[in-house]
Design an enzyme around this catalytic site. Structure first.
Site, short mmCIF file in Angstrom:
data_model
loop_
_atom_site.label_atom_id
_atom_site.label_comp_id
_atom_site.label_asym_id
_atom_site.label_seq_id
_atom_site.Cartn_x
_atom_site.Cartn_y
_atom_site.Cartn_z
N GLU A 227 44.48 69.73 46.94
CA GLU A 227 44.44 69.17 48.42
C GLU A 227 44.15 67.64 48.54
O GLU A 227 43.63 67.08 47.54
CB GLU A 227 43.51 69.96 49.21
CG GLU A 227 42.08 69.27 49.22
CD GLU A 227 41.21 69.24 47.90
OE1 GLU A 227 41.66 70.08 47.04
OE2 GLU A 227 40.39 68.67 47.59
N LYS B 240 38.23 59.19 40.99
CA LYS B 240 38.89 60.59 41.22
C LYS B 240 39.40 60.93 39.74
O LYS B 240 39.46 62.07 39.72
CB LYS B 240 39.94 60.54 42.42
CG LYS B 240 39.34 60.30 43.68
CD LYS B 240 38.87 61.80 44.26
CE LYS B 240 38.19 61.75 45.52
NZ LYS B 240 37.36 62.55 46.00
N SER C 59 33.43 52.68 44.17
CA SER C 59 34.34 54.02 43.77
C SER C 59 35.75 53.77 43.85
O SER C 59 36.44 54.58 43.10
CB SER C 59 33.71 55.22 44.87
OG SER C 59 34.15 54.88 45.94
#
Lengths: 276, 399
Positions: B114, B92, B381
């Protein structure tokens, strides 16, 4: 001439402004919607905007989102909304009905299929919040094939070249969003509205409705000085939300009548109701 | 010569993507697109982005050969792209660094985001602290309860977390609320979307920032193995880690690309988040894509053991890659993901995120069907530290 255009021309001849209340179909329950529509007309509505409930109403504030949730709790879908319009048309063939909602229920139904069913039910215009001019060529075509008016939003941040684009596509009226924000917000800036509407009028020849943030008679009257129509949504939904079931119809009736009175005062054409 | 050049100038990937938003957001998106296109080609911007990825995020992330697990499975070799080793523990951060640098150049002083599980919220709060910007994170009130540690993490980093009480009180409602904030405060506010969804230019921009994963992988594979992998495997919620790995390989037709969605309790149970496997095209959150919806076009609540995959939509580029057959999409259940989670812990000493465990679970299914000389590159990830409570609960343990 369709119902929306003839409504505006009759009002213009009388030197009056259009009052457009918004309610969500199926709120507070589906059985009340047609009754509420007739009541809005009796209280002074010229056009009815009927919200199609959606699970994710991004452009709306919490009040209208809650009304959508109440309607969805009763499983009110697009098909039910069209049934309500059909029912309304049994006794009212004059007042224009504009559906307002979001893209996905339309996508699920299919453009052509929806447009035909909407025409048959007696719908006069449709405003899909998340179909901006760039994404709606085929959509507009399908509506026009059925002689339904595509209604578009304009905002304080809409530049001139986009207004020109909207001018080519829009029919019936355009809906000017009077503030930066979502429905139900409370920071209406009349000077901004006045300046921007002058620009809109220079580019767009059809009537202009103004909405978002109109919460009382004072604001309604002030906006009516500038626009051809005043749209009131969240304030009416609040009345529905906060009323007991026995008082609901009376409360909505009183609210809409007070808005009607306010609109008519600007031309000195005070109706007999205003003394109540 | 580059053949694949999507999206087109209106943000369309075939019939998907686009800008399906209210008029009130158009000007903000136009400004964002113009600024992004400018800085995308700006050498200083790219140099600063590369510098931050190296010294702040800790890139490049290595490719690790999971030898013991591969031997146990008895087939293809499983290689892991270690995005779990990044600062903040997931991919991220690649995107939030890129968008924060853009926000700074656009003169915005406030960022909003969000978040579902809280990973993107933490990554946004992190970069806001790093670059000295105010940060507000919208999070469904259900998620706030479930992810108390991440909420505290965001607060430590100086962010304000606003619980969202509308709708299903989860990720999609947080996204709705963040959009509303943006519409209202667009003059000083930048909205950092965490995945390759939303209106144009977000799916393109987030992909571009995440594509560092695949670009690194191409170089590393060539250096360490002398060739590219036979297949890429990545989990897909919104799909940002998957597109980050896939994108630099799209024109490389010899490399299979497999996206793994969350089948939750099973794709026939209505408790899953397998959008591409089970959904239909529609319009939500500013783009046309596959959605999990009912016959009336209402969005249905999804389920996955992994909060990061618990979303009823998917990035429009994945929708396109599915339709044109370039990528394959499959789904694995909560149980299969958990089983892969435990396997990686025991065989390799790596605790994976539950999201990434979905990709691992499919690799574990595929590997035994292939020869030992085949190479599967799995995007790991994120790391699983955040999932301790969830996994412990599955084993009947309460801390």
């Amino acid at each position: 001439m369709n119902r929306i255009t003839s409504t505006f021309s009759v009002l213009k001849a009388q030197n009056k402004k259009a009052l457009i209340p918004f309610i969500t179909a199926g709120d507070p329950e589906p059985e009340m919607t047609v009754t509420l529509m007739h009541l809005l007309v009796q209280a002074g509505a010229d056009i009815i905007e009927l919200g199609v409930p959606f699970s994710d109403p991004m452009a709306d504030g919490p009040t209208i989102q809650r009304s959508s949730e109440r309607a969805l709790h009763h499983h009110t879908g697009l098909k039910d909304v069209l049934t309500m319009v059909t029912e309304f048309r049994k006794t009212n063939t004059v007042t224009p009905v504009v559906l307002m909602g979001y893209a996905n229920p339309i996508e699920a139904r299919g453009y052509g299929n929806f447009a035909m069913a909407a025409k048959e039910a007696g719908v006069d215009g449709v405003l899909i919040v998340d179909y901006p001019p760039e994404e709606c060529e085929e959509w507009v075509q399908q509506l026009e094939d059925q002689k339904i008016d595509p209604i578009f939003l304009l905002s304080p941040t809409t530049p001139k070249r986009r207004m020109e684009k909207v001018a080519k596509l829009a029919k019936g009226y355009v809906y000017y969003v009077s503030l930066k924000g979502v429905t139900g917000a409370s920071h209406l800036d009349l000077v901004d509205v006045r300046n921007k509407l002058a620009e809109v009028r220079s580019l767009i020849s059809i009537p202009i409705g103004v909405g978002f943030g109109i919460r009382d008679s004072v604001a309604a009257r002030a906006v009516a000085e500038l626009a051809d129509a005043v749209v009131v949504g969240s304030r009416i939904i609040e009345e529905i939300e906060n009323s007991t079931r026995s008082a609901l119809l009376d409360n909505v009736n009183n609210l809409v009548k007070s808005l009607r009175t306010a609109l008519d005062e600007i031309n000195g054409t005070i109706t007999s109701d205003s003394e109540c | 010569m580059k053949i694949y050049d999507l999206p087109d100038k209106h943000g369309h990937f075939g019939p998907y993507g686009g800008t399906f938003v209210a008029e009130t957001l158009i000007a903000a998106l136009d400004e964002l697109l113009a600024q992004y296109q400018h800085f995308r080609d700006d050498a200083d911007f790219q140099a600063e982005f590369a510098h931050e990825l190296k010294y702040y995020v800790g890139r490049p992330s290595p490719i690790y050969h999971a030898k013991r697990w591969s031997a146990h499975l008895g087939g293809a070799q499983i290689l892991l792209k270690r995005e779990d080793l990044n600062h903040t523990g997931a991919h991220k951060i690649n995107n939030t660094v890129g968008q924060a640098l853009l926000a700074k150049r656009m003169g915005k002083t406030r960022v909003i985001a969000e978040t579902g599980a809280g990973q993107h919220g933490v990554a946004s709060a992190t970069v806001a602290a790093r670059y000295g910007m105010e940060c507000v994170v919208y999070m469904g009130s259900e998620d706030v309860k479930r992810q108390a540690t991440n909420v505290y993490r965001m607060k430590l980093l100086g962010a304000t977390v606003i619980p969202v009480e509308s709708g299903s009180r989860t990720l999609k409602d947080a996204l709705n609320e963040a959009m509303r904030d943006w519409v209202t405060n667009v003059e000083n506010t930048y909205y950092i979307i965490g995945t390759v969804a939303g209106p144009h230019p977000y799916p393109m921009m987030v992909r571009d920032f995440q594509a560092v994963i695949g670009r690194e992988a191409r170089v590393q594979m060539e250096e360490e193995y002398g060739r590219q992998p036979d297949a890429l495997i990545a989990c897909v919620g919104g799909g940002s880690n998957a597109i980050g790995l896939f994108y630099p390989y799209i024109e490389d037709n010899n490399v299979r690309m497999i996206g793994v969605e969350a089948a939750g309790k099973g794709i026939n149970t209505h408790q899953h988040a397998a959008t591409l496997v089970t959904g239909r095209p529609g319009v939500l959150h500013g783009n046309r894509t596959y959605l999990i919806q009912d016959d009336n076009g209402q969005i249905i609540e999804t389920h996955s053991i992994s909060a990061g995959l618990d979303y009823p939509g998917v990035g429009p580029e994945h929708a396109w890659l599915k339709d044109c057959g370039r990528a394959e999409y499959v789904a694995v259940t909560d149980d299969e993901a958990l089983s892969a989670f435990h396997a990686l812990c025991r065989f390799e000493g790596i605790i994976p995120a539950l999201e990434s465990s979905h990709a691992l679970a499919y690799a574990a299914k595929l590997a035994p069907t292939l020869g030992k000389d085949q190479l599967l590159l799995v995007n790991l990830s994120g790391r699983g530290d955040k999932d301790m409570t969830t996994v412990a609960q599955q084993s009947g343990i309460v801390f």
